[in-house]
Write a protein that holds these residues in place. Structure first.
Motif, mmCIF file in Angstrom:
data_model
loop_
_atom_site.group_PDB
_atom_site.id
_atom_site.type_symbol
_atom_site.label_atom_id
_atom_site.label_comp_id
_atom_site.label_asym_id
_atom_site.label_seq_id
_atom_site.Cartn_x
_atom_site.Cartn_y
_atom_site.Cartn_z
ATOM 1 N N CYS A 1 12.325 7.000 3.046
ATOM 2 C CA CYS A 1 10.831 7.174 2.245
ATOM 3 C C CYS A 1 9.850 7.438 3.546
ATOM 4 O O CYS A 1 9.825 7.128 4.889
ATOM 5 C CB CYS A 1 10.368 5.337 2.128
ATOM 6 S SG CYS A 1 10.829 4.899 1.197
ATOM 7 N N GLY A 2 8.966 8.670 3.586
ATOM 8 C CA GLY A 2 7.845 9.169 4.401
ATOM 9 C C GLY A 2 6.564 8.029 3.547
ATOM 10 O O GLY A 2 6.264 8.493 2.961
ATOM 11 N N ILE A 3 6.334 6.972 4.767
ATOM 12 C CA ILE A 3 4.971 6.466 4.610
ATOM 13 C C ILE A 3 3.663 6.788 5.259
ATOM 14 O O ILE A 3 3.783 7.210 6.245
ATOM 15 C CB ILE A 3 5.334 4.663 4.491
ATOM 16 C CG1 ILE A 3 5.337 4.420 5.524
ATOM 17 C CG2 ILE A 3 6.497 4.324 2.958
ATOM 18 C CD1 ILE A 3 5.338 2.791 5.572
ATOM 19 N N GLY A 4 2.537 6.279 5.163
ATOM 20 C CA GLY A 4 1.015 6.995 5.704
ATOM 21 C C GLY A 4 0.080 7.072 5.026
ATOM 22 O O GLY A 4 -1.248 7.425 6.132
ATOM 23 N N TYR A 5 0.063 7.724 4.406
ATOM 24 C CA TYR A 5 -0.062 8.644 3.544
ATOM 25 C C TYR A 5 -1.595 8.128 3.106
ATOM 26 O O TYR A 5 -2.640 8.757 2.396
ATOM 27 C CB TYR A 5 -0.203 9.411 2.590
ATOM 28 C CG TYR A 5 1.193 10.239 3.235
ATOM 29 C CD1 TYR A 5 0.727 11.675 3.126
ATOM 30 C CD2 TYR A 5 2.211 9.733 2.954
ATOM 31 C CE1 TYR A 5 1.519 12.314 4.063
ATOM 32 C CE2 TYR A 5 3.591 10.869 3.520
ATOM 33 C CZ TYR A 5 3.278 11.870 3.801
ATOM 34 O OH TYR A 5 3.953 12.765 4.845
ATOM 35 N N LEU A 6 -2.003 6.870 3.026
ATOM 36 C CA LEU A 6 -2.914 5.543 2.443
ATOM 37 C C LEU A 6 -3.507 4.355 3.530
ATOM 38 O O LEU A 6 -4.621 3.659 2.768
ATOM 39 C CB LEU A 6 -2.606 5.221 1.167
ATOM 40 C CG LEU A 6 -3.807 4.569 0.212
ATOM 41 C CD1 LEU A 6 -4.363 5.542 -0.294
ATOM 42 C CD2 LEU A 6 -3.418 4.240 -0.825
ATOM 43 N N HIS A 7 -3.021 4.746 4.537
ATOM 44 C CA HIS A 7 -3.641 4.033 5.921
ATOM 45 C C HIS A 7 -4.722 4.417 6.042
ATOM 46 O O HIS A 7 -5.870 5.574 5.908
ATOM 47 C CB HIS A 7 -2.866 4.940 7.103
ATOM 48 C CG HIS A 7 -3.590 3.927 8.237
ATOM 49 N ND1 HIS A 7 -3.009 2.747 8.162
ATOM 50 C CD2 HIS A 7 -4.366 4.243 9.491
ATOM 51 C CE1 HIS A 7 -3.143 2.049 9.623
ATOM 52 N NE2 HIS A 7 -4.420 2.588 10.142
ATOM 53 N N THR A 8 -5.188 2.411 6.069
ATOM 54 C CA THR A 8 -6.737 2.416 5.888
ATOM 55 C C THR A 8 -7.624 1.600 6.555
ATOM 56 O O THR A 8 -8.335 1.236 7.707
ATOM 57 C CB THR A 8 -7.243 1.277 4.571
ATOM 58 O OG1 THR A 8 -6.174 -0.132 4.342
ATOM 59 C CG2 THR A 8 -7.172 2.502 3.650
ATOM 60 N N GLY A 9 -6.696 0.991 8.167
ATOM 61 C CA GLY A 9 -7.181 0.194 9.344
ATOM 62 C C GLY A 9 -7.245 -1.090 8.736
ATOM 63 O O GLY A 9 -8.916 -1.887 9.394
ATOM 64 N N ILE A 10 -6.966 -1.357 8.103
ATOM 65 C CA ILE A 10 -8.126 -2.518 7.230
ATOM 66 C C ILE A 10 -7.193 -4.360 8.023
ATOM 67 O O ILE A 10 -8.387 -4.801 8.835
ATOM 68 C CB ILE A 10 -7.432 -2.919 5.435
ATOM 69 C CG1 ILE A 10 -7.884 -1.811 4.997
ATOM 70 C CG2 ILE A 10 -7.392 -4.665 5.963
ATOM 71 C CD1 ILE A 10 -7.735 -2.880 3.436
ATOM 72 N N GLU A 11 -6.390 -4.580 8.939
ATOM 73 C CA GLU A 11 -5.764 -5.426 9.540
ATOM 74 C C GLU A 11 -7.131 -5.222 10.739
ATOM 75 O O GLU A 11 -7.383 -6.068 11.035
ATOM 76 C CB GLU A 11 -4.471 -5.581 9.684
ATOM 77 C CG GLU A 11 -3.531 -5.768 8.346
ATOM 78 C CD GLU A 11 -2.140 -5.939 9.288
ATOM 79 O OE1 GLU A 11 -1.764 -6.166 8.261
ATOM 80 O OE2 GLU A 11 -1.744 -5.246 10.131
ATOM 81 N N LYS A 12 -6.689 -3.996 11.369
ATOM 82 C CA LYS A 12 -7.557 -4.019 12.732
ATOM 83 C C LYS A 12 -9.183 -3.892 12.182
ATOM 84 O O LYS A 12 -9.930 -4.469 12.812
ATOM 85 C CB LYS A 12 -7.501 -2.375 13.396
ATOM 86 C CG LYS A 12 -8.134 -2.349 14.382
ATOM 87 C CD LYS A 12 -6.991 -2.996 15.508
ATOM 88 C CE LYS A 12 -8.342 -3.360 17.276
ATOM 89 N NZ LYS A 12 -7.061 -3.645 17.735
ATOM 90 N N ASN A 13 -9.616 -3.583 11.592
ATOM 91 C CA ASN A 13 -11.447 -4.079 11.320
ATOM 92 C C ASN A 13 -11.668 -5.040 10.766
ATOM 93 O O ASN A 13 -12.639 -5.606 10.898
ATOM 94 C CB ASN A 13 -11.483 -3.243 9.446
ATOM 95 C CG ASN A 13 -11.998 -1.804 9.833
ATOM 96 O OD1 ASN A 13 -12.648 -1.060 10.008
ATOM 97 N ND2 ASN A 13 -11.257 -1.129 9.326
ATOM 98 N N MET A 14 -10.402 -6.436 10.466
ATOM 99 C CA MET A 14 -10.651 -7.539 10.321
ATOM 100 C C MET A 14 -11.508 -7.702 11.234
ATOM 101 O O MET A 14 -11.658 -9.289 11.414
ATOM 102 C CB MET A 14 -9.509 -8.278 9.266
ATOM 103 C CG MET A 14 -9.383 -7.785 7.821
ATOM 104 S SD MET A 14 -8.158 -8.000 7.012
ATOM 105 C CE MET A 14 -8.654 -9.865 7.357
ATOM 106 N N GLU A 15 -10.700 -7.645 12.623
ATOM 107 C CA GLU A 15 -10.819 -8.041 13.513
ATOM 108 C C GLU A 15 -12.538 -8.101 14.207
ATOM 109 O O GLU A 15 -13.109 -8.482 15.254
ATOM 110 C CB GLU A 15 -10.449 -7.663 14.768
ATOM 111 C CG GLU A 15 -8.556 -7.730 15.003
ATOM 112 C CD GLU A 15 -7.714 -6.992 15.765
ATOM 113 O OE1 GLU A 15 -8.602 -6.487 16.929
ATOM 114 O OE2 GLU A 15 -6.292 -6.307 15.318
#
Length: 461
Positions: free
Chosen positions: A85-99
């Protein structure tokens, strides 16, 4: 687009996936397919002559690979010898934004991760925050009505998510009737979500301490009508698929993974239960009063894609049972609170669904703007700054349609999360791609991925 042959892994090619760097492939000539027509591929193979393996990129695009998922396949003829699998094409940074948002605003971010089951994202996060706040076992717990509403929305969400899994899986097999019917029924669920929360997706409705607002008039009657409709239509969908020899033939024996493999990879949800192991957090580690509801954990014993399909169909019937029980309880809780009494934690907006689906009630605006300066100050402070959460960390998982979904929430005593990290089941379950696909046909890779039912918003959060 061009093709190339290379001697050994990585030689003359900067793409590690194309040449096999780090993927355990053996030395030898490689023919890399980079988007050309199949006739060109055949011609290129004839020119290469001594190419020992072919590497094909499948995706990342709709349709066929369940969203923006890239699969790197090494094939021999039509047999897959290696799959990654090659992932990361829908990366949103949601976890970091929550900080950088308040604890309540964090719900608006995490609801967008697994966009097919947003209520579960909200639920696991809020349960973690409530545990840190001491609401879970304190003097001011989440009100019973809010708990029942949460269960109601989650089980409706399980139905809508499973309908999409079956619909998109059918589309990827070429069974367009299954696709059409699945999305037709899902629309009924989204109509209920819009009626209750004001939004069809990404609701941010479950909040720390309860839910954003009470049930609107007529919502329980609408839910009853939906249950009645689905009790008629679900058996029809099940019979149509089970009686179709082509549909069954494409699923049976495909994507095989036994219990030992699931446990080794940490897989959960229908993939795990298709091995016959009845692991469901609603029963094994109940939350929100699930231990008080009457339902059965659905399992199958074939360890394949067909078993996962049958589990999802059966789980929708069980969800209808739970929804009916929720409606019966809510009938007895008319006018009961849906948020904790502590005004330092409770969201102050007193949302009511208006003609536009959202907005503050006129009574609340009149109170804070013309009757109480203290209420206005409290409203402004809680909206702009939020409440403080005692230092600590918590992890409270829930059973999402795809398996164990958990939020690891860390607080340093401030008004924002110090860290929020999610254990998304799609991310974990995708580990099974290689073991489910290798040794099978290219066409069966699609079936195996569909049986995992990954949502890339949760994977790439």
């Amino acid at each position: 687009m061009s093709t190339s042959t290379q001697a050994g892994p990585g030689a003359g090619n900067s793409d590690p996936y194309a040449a096999g760097d780090g993927y355990g492939t053996t030395d030898g000539k490689v023919f890399t397919v980079t988007g050309q027509d199949w006739d060109e591929v055949v011609a290129g193979l004839g020119e290469a002559g001594d190419a020992e393996r072919i590497v094909v990129n499948m995706g990342p695009q709709h349709p066929s690979t369940h969203g923006v998922l890239r699969l790197i396949l090494e094939i021999e003829g039509e047999t897959v010898t290696e799959a990654r699998c090659g992932i990361g094409y829908l990366h949103t940074g949601i976890e970091k934004n929550m900080e950088f948002r308040t604890w309540t605003q964090g719900v608006t971010f995490c609801t967008r991760m697994d966009y097919l089951s947003p209520f579960y994202n909200e639920m696991t996060y809020c349960l973690g925050v409530e545990r840190l706040l001491g609401i879970e076992d304190g003097d001011d717990p989440v009100p019973e009505k809010a708990q029942v509403m949460r269960v109601l929305l989650m089980e409706l969400n399980r139905i809508s998510s499973h309908l999409v899994a079956i619909a998109t899986g059918g589309m990827e097999l070429g069974a367009l009737t299954v696709m059409t019917i699945g999305f037709r029924e899902r629309e009924q669920v989204l109509d209920l979500f819009e009626l209750i929360t004001g939004l069809r997706m990404n609701h941010a409705f479950i909040r720390p301490g309860g839910v954003a607002q009470d049930l609107p008039d007529g919502s329980l009657d609408a839910v009853r009508d939906f249950v009645k409709l689905m009790r008629k239509r679900l058996p029809e969908i099940t019979a149509m698929c089970n009686a179709n020899p082509i549909f069954r033939g494409r699923l049976e024996g495909v994507g095989h993974l036994d219990l030992e493999g699931c446990l080794a990879l940490g897989l959960t949800g229908p993939v795990l239960r298709s091995t016959g192991y009845p692991w469901d957090l609603r029963k094994t580690e109940p939350y929100s009063g699930y231990e008080t509801y009457d339902f059965d954990v659905q399992t199958w014993d074939t360890c394949d894609s067909y078993g996962r399909f049958r589990i999802r169909m059966n789980e929708m019937f069980e969800s209808l049972r739970i929804v009916e029980q929720c409606v019966g309880r809510l009938d007895k809780l008319v006018g009961a609170p849906v948020m904790v009494a502590d005004k330092k934690i409770a969201w102050p907006s007193q949302l009511s669904v208006g003609s536009d689906g959202q907005g503050n009630s006129l009574e609340h605006i009149r109170h804070i703007m013309g009757e109480s300066m203290e209420a206005l100050i409290h409203h402004f402070k809680l909206v702009t700054e939020g409440f403080r959460v005692p230092p600590g960390q918590a992890y409270v998982p829930v059973e999402s349609p795809r398996g164990e979904l958990g939020a690891h929430v860390v607080s340093d005593g401030g008004t924002r999360p110090f860290r929020a990290h999610f254990r998304d089941p799609s991310f974990t379950n995708l580990q099974a791609t290689s073991v489910m696909s290798e040794g099978g046909m290219i066409a069966d890779v699609i079936v195996a991925i569909a049986s995992i039912d990954p949502v890339m918003g949760g994977v790439d959060r």
